[in-house]
Design a protein around this motif. Sequence first.
Motif, PDB file in Angstrom:
ATOM      1  N   VAL A 170       0.833  -1.208   0.000  1.00 53.31           N
ATOM      2  CA  VAL A 170       0.000   0.000   0.000  1.00 53.31           C
ATOM      3  C   VAL A 170       0.868   1.258   0.000  1.00 53.31           C
ATOM      4  CG1 VAL A 170      -1.658   1.334   1.353  1.00 53.31           C
ATOM      5  CG2 VAL A 170      -1.976  -1.131   1.073  1.00 53.31           C
ATOM      6  N   VAL A 171       1.893   1.281   0.848  1.00 50.56           N
ATOM      7  CA  VAL A 171       2.722   2.484   0.951  1.00 50.56           C
ATOM      8  C   VAL A 171       3.652   2.617  -0.258  1.00 50.56           C
ATOM      9  CG1 VAL A 171       4.542   3.586   2.313  1.00 50.56           C
ATOM     10  CG2 VAL A 171       2.543   2.646   3.437  1.00 50.56           C
ATOM     11  N   ALA A 172       4.097   1.499  -0.835  1.00 49.67           N
ATOM     12  CA  ALA A 172       4.904   1.577  -2.055  1.00 49.67           C
ATOM     13  C   ALA A 172       4.127   2.295  -3.155  1.00 49.67           C
ATOM     14  CB  ALA A 172       5.307   0.183  -2.509  1.00 49.67           C
ATOM     15  N   PHE A 173       2.829   2.013  -3.241  1.00 49.77           N
ATOM     16  CA  PHE A 173       1.971   2.672  -4.235  1.00 49.77           C
ATOM     17  C   PHE A 173       1.641   4.111  -3.838  1.00 49.77           C
ATOM     18  CE2 PHE A 173      -2.561   3.533  -5.436  1.00 49.77           C
ATOM     19  CZ  PHE A 173      -2.302   3.876  -6.760  1.00 49.77           C
ATOM     20  N   LEU A 174       1.144   4.295  -2.610  1.00 51.73           N
ATOM     21  CA  LEU A 174       0.719   5.629  -2.190  1.00 51.73           C
ATOM     22  C   LEU A 174       1.894   6.596  -2.074  1.00 51.73           C
ATOM     23  CD1 LEU A 174      -2.009   4.849   0.516  1.00 51.73           C
ATOM     24  CD2 LEU A 174      -2.296   5.461  -1.894  1.00 51.73           C
ATOM     25  N   GLY A 175       3.076   6.073  -1.743  1.00 53.74           N
ATOM     26  CA  GLY A 175       4.248   6.932  -1.686  1.00 53.74           C
ATOM     27  C   GLY A 175       4.553   7.548  -3.043  1.00 53.74           C
ATOM     28  N   GLY A 176       4.449   6.728  -4.099  1.00 54.62           N
ATOM     29  CA  GLY A 176       4.660   7.250  -5.443  1.00 54.62           C
ATOM     30  C   GLY A 176       3.588   8.249  -5.842  1.00 54.62           C
ATOM     31  N   VAL A 177       2.342   7.966  -5.484  1.00 52.86           N
ATOM     32  CA  VAL A 177       1.246   8.889  -5.786  1.00 52.86           C
ATOM     33  C   VAL A 177       1.459  10.215  -5.061  1.00 52.86           C
ATOM     34  CG1 VAL A 177      -1.227   9.289  -5.511  1.00 52.86           C
ATOM     35  CG2 VAL A 177      -0.410   7.039  -6.243  1.00 52.86           C
ATOM     36  N   ALA A 178       1.850  10.157  -3.796  1.00 54.76           N
ATOM     37  CA  ALA A 178       2.092  11.380  -3.027  1.00 54.76           C
ATOM     38  C   ALA A 178       3.198  12.220  -3.658  1.00 54.76           C
ATOM     39  CB  ALA A 178       2.450  11.034  -1.585  1.00 54.76           C
ATOM     40  N   ARG A 179       4.244  11.562  -4.141  1.00 62.59           N
ATOM     41  CA  ARG A 179       5.335  12.303  -4.799  1.00 62.59           C
ATOM     42  C   ARG A 179       4.834  12.980  -6.059  1.00 62.59           C
ATOM     43  NH1 ARG A 179       8.082  14.806  -7.515  1.00 62.59           N
ATOM     44  NH2 ARG A 179      10.364  14.766  -7.806  1.00 62.59           N
ATOM     45  N   ASP A 180       3.960  12.294  -6.817  1.00 64.25           N
ATOM     46  CA  ASP A 180       3.392  12.900  -8.024  1.00 64.25           C
ATOM     47  C   ASP A 180       2.518  14.101  -7.681  1.00 64.25           C
ATOM     48  OD1 ASP A 180       4.586  11.040  -9.727  1.00 64.25           O
ATOM     49  OD2 ASP A 180       2.905   9.634  -9.538  1.00 64.25           O
ATOM     50  N   VAL A 181       1.737  13.995  -6.623  1.00 68.06           N
ATOM     51  CA  VAL A 181       0.770  15.036  -6.276  1.00 68.06           C
ATOM     52  C   VAL A 181       1.432  16.239  -5.598  1.00 68.06           C
ATOM     53  CG1 VAL A 181      -1.253  15.574  -4.849  1.00 68.06           C
ATOM     54  CG2 VAL A 181      -1.144  13.404  -6.111  1.00 68.06           C
ATOM     55  N   PHE A 182       2.303  15.978  -4.625  1.00 72.57           N
ATOM     56  CA  PHE A 182       2.883  17.053  -3.812  1.00 72.57           C
ATOM     57  C   PHE A 182       4.268  17.493  -4.279  1.00 72.57           C
ATOM     58  CE2 PHE A 182       0.040  14.680  -0.929  1.00 72.57           C
ATOM     59  CZ  PHE A 182      -0.848  15.703  -0.612  1.00 72.57           C
ATOM     60  N   GLY A 183       4.878  16.721  -5.182  1.00 69.04           N
ATOM     61  CA  GLY A 183       6.205  17.088  -5.658  1.00 69.04           C
ATOM     62  C   GLY A 183       7.312  16.836  -4.652  1.00 69.04           C
ATOM     63  N   SER A 184       6.985  16.147  -3.568  1.00 76.28           N
ATOM     64  CA  SER A 184       7.951  15.875  -2.511  1.00 76.28           C
ATOM     65  C   SER A 184       7.483  14.656  -1.728  1.00 76.28           C
ATOM     66  CB  SER A 184       8.074  17.082  -1.577  1.00 76.28           C
ATOM     67  OG  SER A 184       8.763  16.747  -0.396  1.00 76.28           O
ATOM     68  N   TYR A 185       8.428  14.013  -1.041  1.00 77.29           N
ATOM     69  CA  TYR A 185       8.098  12.863  -0.204  1.00 77.29           C
ATOM     70  C   TYR A 185       7.836  13.247   1.252  1.00 77.29           C
ATOM     71  CZ  TYR A 185       9.386   9.346  -3.727  1.00 77.29           C
ATOM     72  OH  TYR A 185       9.431   8.544  -4.841  1.00 77.29           O
ATOM     73  N   ASP A 186       7.914  14.529   1.581  1.00 69.46           N
ATOM     74  CA  ASP A 186       7.841  14.930   2.986  1.00 69.46           C
ATOM     75  C   ASP A 186       6.575  14.431   3.674  1.00 69.46           C
ATOM     76  OD1 ASP A 186      10.208  16.143   2.522  1.00 69.46           O
ATOM     77  OD2 ASP A 186       9.520  18.202   2.837  1.00 69.46           O
ATOM     78  N   VAL A 187       5.432  14.566   2.997  1.00 70.68           N
ATOM     79  CA  VAL A 187       4.173  14.159   3.604  1.00 70.68           C
ATOM     80  C   VAL A 187       4.173  12.652   3.889  1.00 70.68           C
ATOM     81  CG1 VAL A 187       2.987  13.769   1.401  1.00 70.68           C
ATOM     82  CG2 VAL A 187       1.655  14.357   3.435  1.00 70.68           C
ATOM     83  N   VAL A 188       4.880  11.895   3.071  1.00 68.76           N
ATOM     84  CA  VAL A 188       4.947  10.445   3.261  1.00 68.76           C
ATOM     85  C   VAL A 188       5.706  10.122   4.546  1.00 68.76           C
ATOM     86  CG1 VAL A 188       5.687   8.263   2.240  1.00 68.76           C
ATOM     87  CG2 VAL A 188       4.904  10.122   0.774  1.00 68.76           C
ATOM     88  N   TRP A 189       6.821  10.806   4.786  1.00 67.12           N
ATOM     89  CA  TRP A 189       7.594  10.564   6.007  1.00 67.12           C
ATOM     90  C   TRP A 189       6.769  10.910   7.251  1.00 67.12           C
ATOM     91  CZ3 TRP A 189      10.783   7.718   3.809  1.00 67.12           C
ATOM     92  CH2 TRP A 189      11.534   8.070   2.704  1.00 67.12           C
ATOM     93  N   TYR A 190       6.082  12.058   7.210  1.00 68.89           N
ATOM     94  CA  TYR A 190       5.293  12.474   8.379  1.00 68.89           C
ATOM     95  C   TYR A 190       4.132  11.505   8.643  1.00 68.89           C
ATOM     96  CZ  TYR A 190       7.815  16.894   7.906  1.00 68.89           C
ATOM     97  OH  TYR A 190       8.797  17.862   7.826  1.00 68.89           O
TER      98      TYR A 190
END
Length: 448
Positions: free
Chosen positions: A400-420
Amino acid sequence: MTETIESAARDDDRRQPQPQPQTQPHEAHPRRRPRIHRAWIVAAVTFVTIIGGAAFNSLPGLLIDPLHTEFGWSRGEIGLAVSIDMALYGLTAPFAAALMDRFGIRRVVATALTLVAAGALASVWMTASWQLMIYWGLLVGLGTGSMALAFAATVTNRWFVARRGLVTGILTAAGASGQLVFLPLCAWIVDEHGWRPASVTVALAALVVVPFVWLLMRDHPADVGLAPYGGAYVAKPAAARGAARRTVSVLFKAARTGPFWLLAGTFAICGASTNGLIRTHFVPSAHDHGMPITAAASLLAVIGVFDVIGTIFSGWLTDRFDARRLLAVYYALRGISLLFLPMLMAPDVRPPMVFFIVFYGLDWVATVPPTLALCREQYGEDSAIVFGWVLASHQVGAAVVAFLGGVARDVFGSYDVVWYASGALCAVAALMSLVIRRARTAATLVSG
């Protein structure tokens, strides 16, 4: 009367050799008593096999940016392929032991390695993202899932009576050793020659191991007339039938108890914050901040070194402290470290980042010994199967996180939200771990 005496004599002749079965293979065949017991050769082949199978795990995080650049696929699409792989790994794992009991270790493992090689090699010619999901997701997922922890556990249980703990620790470390070997190598290949040679390298690593498995691996000590290391000679049991049915039956029983869902939930968060997050997205995230891929991959490989140390130390602690509290501490500290990670990202490797890598390595699979101990405490003789399903939840969380992490990077332009977000999930897991202690009747419910 004469016939009776002769019959009795024949019976006596048949009875006299009976006390010798345990020692007979060694005395009658001196060549079967080598300086190195065959069990250690089987263990060595198992170690190398796990390393070869683990080679692919080093690849996805390194190829997210190159595939995005060449094909224009979103990181969400690439992450989806990785998530399918991780999910199938988890869902195949509970049945791996049943497959080995039914068809034999050699056949299952050789087939699994071939699937991994086929998936990695076929990806060289892919032109569409759905092909990535077939090759990386379906083929590699089924292959690696068939060589999950059940492989090491089956080899250890069949071939060893003495030194089981040592062998289990060594074989568990094989995955981390594979990461240590292949991450820097594949990173260098990707940086110097592109992603296709790296994918071919992973395929060859899996294929090279197949002949060793077929020629040197044996399903049971009795196949070569030996006793297990440190044990007495036992005949090879008949191929087990109905093991898959029992695997599903145990799941249904365990699912009616609270501790199972708490263990599965915490381990899903464990997978989300390790394989799904760090293993898949750490390298591209560090690259976003200007760090070379080779440097980021080397940091990830260092995690594998401290992973071994942390796992062994966690096992020692589990023997002495409450497993629930250990899990709570592990998840809480992991969550805190993830909250600080965005501030540690930089173009070069600095001391705070090194400290994070060392800490995360120590904590990476430190959760396994206490989780397994809680499964054993709650579910008794079914604990191994229950742990297989808990491991499946680990991989589903990672997927789930492997997929959503990539989606978050596409949407927010950064991985920061994924770490938090992952840090917050770890805090939830810490609380769930403490709640497990309130459910102490699970063993009775499952056995009923």
